[in-house]
Structures are given as C-alpha cells and as structure tokens.
Design an enzyme around this catalytic site. Structure first.
Site, PDB file in Angstrom:
ATOM      1  N   GLU A  65       0.811  -1.219   0.000  1.00 11.03           N
ATOM      2  CA  GLU A  65       0.000   0.000   0.000  1.00 11.03           C
ATOM      3  C   GLU A  65       0.842   1.265   0.000  1.00 11.03           C
ATOM      4  O   GLU A  65       0.488   2.263  -0.640  1.00 11.03           O
ATOM      5  CB  GLU A  65      -0.953   0.006   1.199  1.00 11.03           C
ATOM      6  CG  GLU A  65      -2.105  -0.989   1.095  1.00 11.03           C
ATOM      7  CD  GLU A  65      -1.702  -2.428   1.343  1.00 11.03           C
ATOM      8  OE1 GLU A  65      -0.565  -2.660   1.805  1.00 11.03           O
ATOM      9  OE2 GLU A  65      -2.516  -3.327   1.078  1.00 11.03           O
TER      10      GLU A  65
ATOM     11  N   HIS B 124     -11.318  -5.458   8.580  1.00  8.72           N
ATOM     12  CA  HIS B 124     -12.142  -5.312   7.378  1.00  8.72           C
ATOM     13  C   HIS B 124     -13.394  -4.483   7.642  1.00  8.72           C
ATOM     14  O   HIS B 124     -14.312  -4.502   6.828  1.00  8.72           O
ATOM     15  CB  HIS B 124     -12.563  -6.690   6.849  1.00  8.72           C
ATOM     16  CG  HIS B 124     -11.432  -7.520   6.306  1.00  8.72           C
ATOM     17  ND1 HIS B 124     -10.473  -8.079   7.112  1.00  8.72           N
ATOM     18  CD2 HIS B 124     -11.117  -7.875   5.043  1.00  8.72           C
ATOM     19  CE1 HIS B 124      -9.612  -8.768   6.360  1.00  8.72           C
ATOM     20  NE2 HIS B 124      -9.978  -8.651   5.100  1.00  8.72           N
TER      21      HIS B 124
HETATM   22  C1  LIG Z   1      -1.732  -4.858   4.218  1.00  5.64           C
HETATM   23  C2  LIG Z   1      -2.734  -5.692   3.524  1.00  5.64           C
HETATM   24  N1  LIG Z   1      -3.112  -5.370   2.272  1.00  5.64           N
HETATM   25  C3  LIG Z   1      -4.046  -6.091   1.631  1.00  5.64           C
HETATM   26  C4  LIG Z   1      -4.623  -7.168   2.228  1.00  5.64           C
HETATM   27  C5  LIG Z   1      -5.695  -7.967   1.512  1.00  5.64           C
HETATM   28  N2  LIG Z   1      -5.182  -9.308   1.200  1.00  5.64           N
HETATM   29  C6  LIG Z   1      -5.439 -10.354   2.003  1.00  5.64           C
HETATM   30  S1  LIG Z   1      -4.642 -11.715   1.510  1.00  5.64           S
HETATM   31  C7  LIG Z   1      -3.952 -10.930   0.180  1.00  5.64           C
HETATM   32  C8  LIG Z   1      -3.048 -11.683  -0.721  1.00  5.64           C
HETATM   33  C9  LIG Z   1      -1.935 -12.334   0.010  1.00  5.64           C
HETATM   34  O1  LIG Z   1      -1.156 -13.079  -0.861  1.00  5.64           O
HETATM   35  P1  LIG Z   1       0.077 -13.899  -0.349  1.00  5.64           P
HETATM   36  O2  LIG Z   1       0.977 -13.050   0.474  1.00  5.64           O
HETATM   37  O3  LIG Z   1       0.676 -14.558  -1.528  1.00  5.64           O
HETATM   38  O4  LIG Z   1      -0.539 -14.980   0.652  1.00  5.64           O
HETATM   39  P2  LIG Z   1      -1.604 -16.125   0.324  1.00  5.64           P
HETATM   40  O5  LIG Z   1      -2.943 -15.551   0.617  1.00  5.64           O
HETATM   41  O6  LIG Z   1      -1.436 -16.531  -1.080  1.00  5.64           O
HETATM   42  O7  LIG Z   1      -1.306 -17.212   1.284  1.00  5.64           O
HETATM   43  C10 LIG Z   1      -4.373  -9.607   0.140  1.00  5.64           C
HETATM   44  C11 LIG Z   1      -4.003  -8.642  -0.904  1.00  5.64           C
HETATM   45  C12 LIG Z   1      -4.210  -7.466   3.540  1.00  5.64           C
HETATM   46  N3  LIG Z   1      -4.733  -8.509   4.214  1.00  5.64           N
HETATM   47  N4  LIG Z   1      -3.280  -6.731   4.161  1.00  5.64           N
END
Ligand SMILES: Cc1ncc(C[n+]2csc(CCOP(=O)(O)OP(=O)(O)O)c2C)c(N)n1
Ligand SMILES: [Mg+2]
Lengths: 379, 324
Positions: free
Chosen positions: B60, B129
């Site tokens: 972000e 959220h």
């Molecule tokens: C700071 C932040 N930005 C956005 C999100 C929304 N979000 C939740 S999971 C995710 C993707 C995460 O991907 P990854 O790190 O590859 O982990 P995975 O879910 O694939 O295990 C996002 C963008 C969040 N939880 N926290």
C-alpha cells in the site's frame, strides 16, 4: 528465467510427485518410515480440518475461511522441523502448522466465526497469533528472534537449549515494506529467524510475476543471507531444508529465506472466485503434484503402510472433523460488555464510564422499556 | 435516470472519468482481471487496458507513493485500498507526502490523487475489514475527505473527486454497495463539498454520513410513527465540513445528534459538536449528542450489531435530546 515456473535446477526435491525418493547433493532426509507415516497423518488431518472448515463456512457457521489446500507439505514439513523452543509467527493460512504444534483446531475457528480475534494459547503452544495485515508478523518474528539472542538462547550447541523463530508469509507479502524491513533487521542483527515463504503462486488474483521478476529465494542474497527454494509439495525436502535453516539460526548463523514452491489449490478464501483470473489447466498440472498422494505412493511401494493404515487414518480424520464441527457450533458470541475491559492493561475512567453506559443501555431493553427492540439488541 | 446499486454507480462513474480524461489511471491490488474484491472496477481493465487499470504489487505504501510520483507527471491516479484496515501501511505516504506537497511548494505542486477506501462495518467480516478511519484523514490538513451514501452521489462524487486538484480520500460504505437507487446521469450534481438535507424535519437534526445515512433515515421513519419529526443531514464531505448546512439545520431544530460508526473519542462528532456550539449556542435546546462506535478496537463480527449505531441507539439519543 521465468519466476512462475519451477526451475528444476534450483528446486530442492527429495520425493518426486510419483512418490520416488531422489538424492540431492546438499540435503537429505534421514527419518524412517514411521516418521514419514507421521507426516502423512499430519497432512491428512490438516486437509480434513480444512475441508470441514470450508463446509462450515458454506453452511454459514463461519464468516470466512482461508483454505490451506495444496500447502500441507510446506506446512507440515516445516512445523515438524521445529525444535522444542522454536516459535512460529504465522500469517492466516497455517492451520496444519497449528495442528502440529498442538493448537486445538477449534480455537482456529473462532476468528473465522467472528466470536474472537484469534484466541488460542499463543505462548504455550509457541504458535503465535494469526496476522491478517499482510507481512506485519515478519517484523514481530524478527524482533522476537533478536530478543531470544539477547536472552542467551542462541549458540549453546543444542536444540534443547537454543531457540529460533519461523515467520510464515506468502509470495504476495514479499512486496510489503514490512517484510523487506524485517529482512534488513534480521540480517543486520544476525537474528535467529527463518523466513518461510509459501509461494503458492497467487496473491488473490495476482500471479507471482506481479510481485517479482526473479525467484523469491534469490532476494535473500541482496539482503545478505542465504535463500533456498524447496519443492513445497515434498514434505521430506521441506523438512530437511527447514531443519538446516533452523539449525543455522539456533547456532548463531543468522537468518535464512526458505521459499516453499507450492500451489494454492483452492480459492484465496471462501469469498473468492478464482475462475475469474486463472485457468483450470494450471490447477490440473498441480493436482499431479499433490503433496499427500506422493507420500501415500511412497509408503505403499516401500510396504511401510497397507490399506488398513490408510483406512484407519481416514477414520481418524473423519473423527477429528466431526469433533471440530460439534465444537464449532458451540462457539458462542463474546460478551461485548466484558470486552471494554480488554482495551487497556490499565483501564481508564473514561472507558469504565462508557462501559457502564453500555450496560445501562442494554439493560433498558431487558427490563421491557421497549419490548419490540429487545430481540434487536440481544440477537 | 438509471436504477443501479451503489457499487455499479461507482463503476459507472470511474468508467466515465476514464473516458473523459486520458490522464486518469486506476491502480490497486486485484482491481484488474478480478475487478477488485468488491467488483467496483469490474470490466475496466478489459476496456481501458492494463496501462490504465493497473494491478499493483501487494504494497500500500508503494501504491500511494507511486501515485504521488505519477501525479507529478500530470496523471490523475485513482488508487484502491482493498479494505479500510489496510490503508495504514500507506499512512506515511498519505500524511507526510501526499497531503503536504501543495503547501511545501507554495502551491506549485498539485497532486490530484484519489484514494478509494471501502470502509466501515456491518458485513460480518473478520478483523481489519470493518474500520472507520475517516478522522485520521480529516485531521490532516491538505487532504479532502468525502463519503457517499447513495448510488446517485457515488456516481457523481467519484467523478468530482477525480476532477479535484487536491488529494481526496474517498470513502465507500461497503455495506451499502448493494443498495439500489436512481442515478441521474444528466443532472448537474451538488458541489462535492456540500452537505445535503435528505429529509427535512422540525424536532431534531440527525447528522450522518456514509453507511449511517440510511440508518438515520430508517430511524426518522420510525420516529414519525411516534409523532416525531426528524431532520436528516447527509454530510457527504467530512473535510472540509459544510458548516453552513449543519448550522442552518440546527438553528431550525435546536437539537442535534451526530451518528457515525467510527469510535466516539475525537471522531467527527467532536468537531461537529464544537462547531454547533460555536454557531448555534443560543439556539440549542439540548447538548449535541453522539451515537458512535464504542472506544475499543472493532470487535468480533458476531457482536458488531451491538457495537455499531443502529436504529434503536439513534432513537435513544433522540429521546435523550428531547428530554432536555
Ligand atoms: C496490508 C494488507 N493489504 C491487503 C490485504 C488484503 N489481502 C489479504 S490476503 C492478500 C493476498 C496475500 O497473498 P500472499 O501473500 O501470496 O498470501 P496467500 O494468501 O497466497 O497465502 C491480500 C491482498 C491485507 N490482508 N493486508
Ligand atoms: Mg500467495
């Protein structure tokens, strides 16, 4: 080199998708068949827990669920490498790690059911709190590791006396400032931390290539510590690679980045619809690399397990699921009134007064002041 | 006139902004193929291309910081923060950089960046959220903060925010994304920084914004059955506040209740109460009352209905106001 395809030359693998043991020049797995059967059990139970939680979500008993499907080997292999003092800082999908560490699985559901904010014994189990804000926990893990070192728990020469930390995070998380800062701190202070990245190829709808143009494990070298990519669907290789990294950390060798190359077989969470952004073909390719099937194949060929063993295991998994479901349904909403006391270690007069006002407000309905609204408030 | 949901109205407004000005860009996590987790940008990448509707890396601070840089080259970035609770990694870029450039450069550097944030609770979500971070931004000079409550406003306000030469934090009440209403695409819209009396009344002024506007309208409808005539003001703009509309209303009714989901302590209600007491002191029949989230972190979703202001809590405050 494409960051989104496995490069066979730099992927540590000890068990092929077909279930054949293979040699690697740097890593070997020394455990016996019983140990391998134990990992299979962990993975099967982890998957069953996950399936049940997904079903509970579908039936409205959970608000959301983040599935671990496909990542069982990465989680079990790394968890089973932990020493008795090692501490885990998870992200939000490490349910099989939790299971291995003795967290009561029903405690994992509270957060997703909306009855608590992740309420297990984070200290006693050494499985710390889930973190939904992507990447934040990697800094906590690093700070915790720095504190272990200060407390003389590094370099004493045995896993019984020493301790290290494992930080779990995803491929998407590697873009966050916090994660990169944790690499800097860990490197600068030579902290006993293993950065365990489950590269499941997707961050919701964004493929790995949006986050990095080089394989993630190679990022480590720029920060000044080793990185290794392991077949994240090979529980033996994950176990061997994580064990080496943990030993190194406990012995004062500093951090390691482990990239567990795996695949998110399911949706990102139960709210997600992957058909919008990824092809079914990809799923099929990875289905052939299933982490559980290859261990079953190995145990079958070696004769270490018979059909009876698999049947008993399936039964145990179903029992776990039934128990989980039963206890999930009993998880009740918390008392908001009591939660006013949880905000501060040292309560303020202002909040005590607000808590009192809240109580009086709720009571005003219960004493029948407004019959019609009683259900609204105590719903 | 077209009937559509608030979410679709935002989509239509963004589409129109992309069509109207080639310098408008959208960026954020999962906004491309997926169309955002709430589908607000659905179909826009397909129609405007990956260079104008950009899937960002998961960072972000990077999203906002690069938007600042692009704005310096004359672009008008509209960035999406996926959920309210994930804006904080970008907070530094927003408050120390984006908000201050115009001032630092004695007005030479304009940064027309819009930060869209789905915010507030009521959807049964897990932690981070459901938050209402508006006061952090409204407190920061250099930022403008607005929020829409209806599809019509969503459609127009997003376009006005994009057209503004100041950075705008654009808060979207996520629990109202599926609310339907008429959008008049050919109307001349209300100015962005103007509040609106959405229901005239004589007895008490309810001051609300975003998700609480409908709650207050419902409360006013219920109060009517008991013979009470409540006025509802949709603030729409939180910074700057439209003091004139608020003051005019409270001078008529003599009573004000501020309603917001955000925690009470130092929330928008505090500023509104101060302004009302400064401007309406002799008109007031009762102190300005606040109905807000309690001063605790957002609780688990199974008790959010107790935490959030609802119809009953609004009417309770109205009773207390009338009792003075
Ligand atoms: C700071 C932040 N930005 C956005 C999100 C929304 N979000 C939740 S999971 C995710 C993707 C995460 O991907 P990854 O790190 O590859 O982990 P995975 O879910 O694939 O295990 C996002 C963008 C969040 N939880 N926290
Ligand atoms: Mg991922």
């Amino acid at each position: 080199m494409s960051p989104t395809t496995a490069d066979e030359t730099d992927l540590v693998q000890l068990l092929t998708p077909e279930g054949e043991r293979v040699q690697h020049p740097d890593y070997q797995f020394d455990g016996d068949d019983a140990e391998i059967a134990g990992y299979l059990r962990d993975m099967v139970l982890g998957r069953r827990l996950d399936t049940e939680a997904t079903a509970l979500q579908r039936q409205g008993e959970l608000g959301l669920w983040a599935s671990l499907l496909g990542q069982e080997a990465a989680q079990v292999g790394s968890a089973r490498a932990l020493g008795p003092n090692d501490v885990v800082f998870p992200s939000y999908r490490e349910h099989a790690v939790a299971l291995c560490m003795g967290v009561d699985p029903v405690d994992l559901l509270g957060l997703f059911r909306g009855v608590d904010l992740g309420d297990w014994d984070a200290e006693g189990t050494r499985f710390r709190n889930y973190t939904l804000v992507i990447g934040s926990q990697t800094l906590h893990a690093t700070g915790y590791a720095m504190a272990l070192e200060r407390d003389g728990m590094v370099g004493n020469g045995s896993a019984e006396q020493d301790a290290a930390v494992v930080a779990y995070f995803g491929d998407g998380a590697t873009s966050q400032g916090d994660v990169n800062e944790s690499f800097v701190f860990a490197s600068s202070y030579n902290a006993p931390v293993v950065f365990f990245c489950q590269n499941n190829q997707w961050a919701i709808s964004e493929p790995m290539s949006r986050q990095s143009r080089i394989p993630l494990y190679r990022r480590a070298s720029g920060f000044g510590f080793p990185g290794v990519r392991v077949d994240g669907n090979d529980v033996l290789a994950v176990r061997a690679v994580t064990e080496r990294a943990l030993d190194r950390a406990r012995n004062g060798g500093g951090p390691t980045l482990v990239e567990a190359y795996t695949y998110r077989m399911g949706a990102h969470t139960t709210s997600d619809d992957p058909s919008k952004y990824r092809l079914a073909d990809e799923l099929e390719t990875w289905r052939l690399r299933d982490p559980i099937e290859r261990v079953k194949a190995l145990l079958r060929t070696s004769g270490a397990a018979d059909e009876r063993f698999f049947a008993d295991l399936a039964q145990e998994a179903d029992d776990l699921a039934a128990d989980l479901r039963r206890r999930c349904l009993q998880l009740q909403a918390p008392d908001l009134h009591a939660m006013f006391a949880d905000v501060y270690a040292e309560q303020t007069d202002y909040l005590t007064a607000q808590q009192q006002t809240f109580r009086e407000y709720v009571d005003s309905f219960e004493t029948g002041a407004d019959q019609q609204s009683t259900t609204e408030v105590s719903r | 006139m077209t009937r559509m949901t608030l979410g679709k109205a935002l989509n239509a407004g963004l589409r129109r902004a992309l069509e109207a000005d080639p310098k408008v860009l959208l960026a954020g996590e999962d906004i491309g193929k997926l169309g955002g987790v709430f589908r607000i940008t659905e179909g826009l990448q397909k129609d405007f291309g990956e260079h104008r509707v950009i899937d960002s890396p998961l960072a972000e601070s990077g999203i906002v910081g690069t938007a600042v840089g692009m704005a310096m080259r004359g672009y008008r970035p509209v960035v999406e923060i996926q959920f309210d609770g994930f804006v904080y990694p970008a907070y530094d870029q927003i408050v120390t950089q984006l908000a201050k450039f115009h001032f630092r450069t004695r007005g030479r550097q304009r940064l027309p960046v819009v930060i869209r944030i789905p915010y507030a609770g009521g959807i049964g979500a897990i932690e981070h959220h459901s938050e209402s971070p508006e006061a952090y931004f409204a407190h920061t000079p250099g930022l403008k903060v607005v929020t829409c409550a209806t599809p019509h406003d969503a459609y127009w306000m997003i376009q006005q925010a994009i057209a503004s030469d100041d950075p705008v934090v654009f808060l979207e009440p996520k629990r109202r994304y599926h609310d339907k209403g008429e959008v008049d695409e050919s109307a001349s819209p209300l100015p962005l920084h103007q509040a609106q009396v959405v229901r005239p009344g004589r007895d008490v002024t309810l001051l609300a914004y975003g998700p609480m506007v409908r709650t207050c309208l419902d409360a006013a409808a219920a109060a009517e059955e008991e013979g009470r005539d409540l006025e509802v003001v949709d603030l729409r703009t939180l910074s700057p506040l439209d003091t004139a509309t608020v003051v005019a209303s409270v001078q008529r009714t003599g009573r004000a209740v501020v309603v917001h989901e955000a925690q009470q302590n130092l929330g928008l209600g505090a500023e509104l109460a101060a302004r009302i007491s400064e401007h309406c002191f002799y008109n007031l029949e009762a102190p300005v009352l606040r109905v807000a989230g309690y001063d605790m972190p957002y609780p688990p979703s199974r008790v959010e209905h107790q935490y959030l202001p609802d119809l009953d809590r609004v009417l309770d405050a109205v009773d207390r106001s009338m009792a003075y």
